[in-house]
Design an enzyme around this catalytic site. Structure first.
Site, PDB file in Angstrom:
ATOM      1  N   THR A  27       4.709  37.179  29.775  1.00  0.00           N
ATOM      2  CA  THR A  27       4.543  35.725  29.871  1.00  0.00           C
ATOM      3  C   THR A  27       3.517  35.373  30.934  1.00  0.00           C
ATOM      4  O   THR A  27       3.390  36.075  31.953  1.00  0.00           O
ATOM      5  CB  THR A  27       5.884  35.047  30.241  1.00  0.00           C
ATOM      6  OG1 THR A  27       5.662  33.659  30.507  1.00  0.00           O
ATOM      7  CG2 THR A  27       6.509  35.681  31.467  1.00  0.00           C
TER       8      THR A  27
ATOM      9  N   TYR B  95      12.663  34.101  35.727  1.00  0.00           N
ATOM     10  CA  TYR B  95      12.137  34.489  34.412  1.00  0.00           C
ATOM     11  C   TYR B  95      10.778  35.182  34.579  1.00  0.00           C
ATOM     12  O   TYR B  95      10.576  36.321  34.142  1.00  0.00           O
ATOM     13  CB  TYR B  95      12.014  33.268  33.501  1.00  0.00           C
ATOM     14  CG  TYR B  95      11.220  33.538  32.246  1.00  0.00           C
ATOM     15  CD1 TYR B  95      11.599  34.554  31.374  1.00  0.00           C
ATOM     16  CD2 TYR B  95      10.086  32.785  31.944  1.00  0.00           C
ATOM     17  CE1 TYR B  95      10.862  34.821  30.230  1.00  0.00           C
ATOM     18  CE2 TYR B  95       9.354  33.031  30.798  1.00  0.00           C
ATOM     19  CZ  TYR B  95       9.742  34.057  29.944  1.00  0.00           C
ATOM     20  OH  TYR B  95       9.003  34.312  28.808  1.00  0.00           O
TER      21      TYR B  95
END
Length: 327
Positions: A117, A141
């Site tokens: 990501t 995350y």
């Protein structure tokens, strides 16, 4: 045909990847615990239910199918949840991925495509991110994904695990053929939440923060069509199969859209008003996140052909009207 183990293959992106793999001549084997995925999405190859934490189960799946490569999508990915429950994200995303990498190496499966990501970069306003942008994640995350990237580097040095890492932001749209699509319970992604509000399935879309330093006060994000995204993953797999070195690629359009711009585009595509309310900022959200994909274009030949707001919203709207999965 060459077999590829697809973790998270019952999820949104993973199920599209399985379809793209079949179209490219591969046999995908989905490995998923169905905690957020859907059995109905497994349409393009065999299914093995299991958890990434279960090493014995992973070893059995590697032994049965003898995959030549792994395509790893399985992860928790909600920023708000990651801020509130960091331990959950470190345990699931990092420990689970470590177990998977160890099992792959033990099985001699040394080509690995990882869905990372751009959240690993943190907040770098006014710039288009590239692969050399410093990684300064804002939440568990992004930090957990960066940790998995580090694991891959270390296991290449120790065991020869060659890998392609893809970093990207918001994924939107659906399979243009309508066979698979986006369905989360609960739904948190902007475009499907917006479509639920349009369709009366929720009272309104909440805009989280209207005082950001952007032209209209709302966050700006890059969006990539899910089909463009999975085509990049297939190109990354071919890159490894051709003996190319490990590589990191950003995937994006280089153009961001604010929340209000997405709302306006949705109104134009669906010809329906979007009910919305204005709320407070969410912890961990950055102001503007936009990624370039120059390297992916030059080295993989990747082009985000469907990644326009009208195409992404139209495909998502078509899927939404078709009906989500039912457990």
């Amino acid at each position: 045909m060459t077999t590829v183990l697809v973790t998270g293959g019952a999820g949104y992106i993973g199920s599209h990847a399985c379809k793209a793999l079949v179209a490219a001549g591969f046999t995908p084997v989905t490995y998923d615990n169905l905690s957020t995925g859907w059995k109905q999405a497994v349409k393009f190859g065999p299914f093995e239910q299991g958890d990434l934490a279960d090493r014995a189960r992973l070893d059995a799946v590697f032994e049965r199918w003898q995959p030549a490569a792994v395509m790893h999508f399985a992860a928790l990915s909600q920023v708000g949840e990651a801020m509130a429950k960091p331990g959950l994200y470190w345990r699931n995303n990092v420990c689970g991925s470590l177990t998977l990498v160890e099992a792959a190496c033990a099985a001699g499966c040394l080509d690995f495509v990882f869905s990372s990501t751009c959240a690993t970069y943190g907040e770098h306003d006014t710039v288009v991110l590239d692969e050399d942008t410093p990684q300064e994640p804002l939440n568990a995350y992004g930090a957990s994904k960066r940790a998995v990237e580090n694991i891959l580097h270390d296991f290449e040095a120790a065991f020869g695990l060659r890998h392609v890492i893809f970093r990207y932001f918001n994924v939107a749209g659906a399979d243009p053929d309508g066979e698979v699509g986006e369905c989360h319970r609960p739904e948190t992604h902007l475009i499907p939440v917006m479509l639920e509000a349009i369709d009366g399935q929720r009272d309104a879309l909440t805009i989280h923060g209207t005082d950001y330093d952007t032209p209209d006060g709302t966050c700006i994000r890059d969006y990539v069509h899910v089909w463009d995204l999975v085509e990049a993953h297939v190109l990354g797999l071919r890159w490894l199969r051709e003996g190319q070195p490990s590589r990191v690629f950003n995937l994006g359009t280089g153009t961001g859209f604010s929340v209000r711009e997405v709302i306006d585009a949705s109104r134009a595509v669906t010809n329906r008003a979007v009910p919305f309310t204005e709320g407070a900022r969410r912890p961990g959200d950055a102001t503007k996140l936009v990624s370039g994909s120059t390297r992916a274009g030059q080295e993989l030949g990747w082009r985000p052909r469907r990644s326009t707001l009208p195409d992404m919203i139209a495909d998502a709207w078509r899927w939404h009207k078709h009906g989500p999965y039912d457990r």
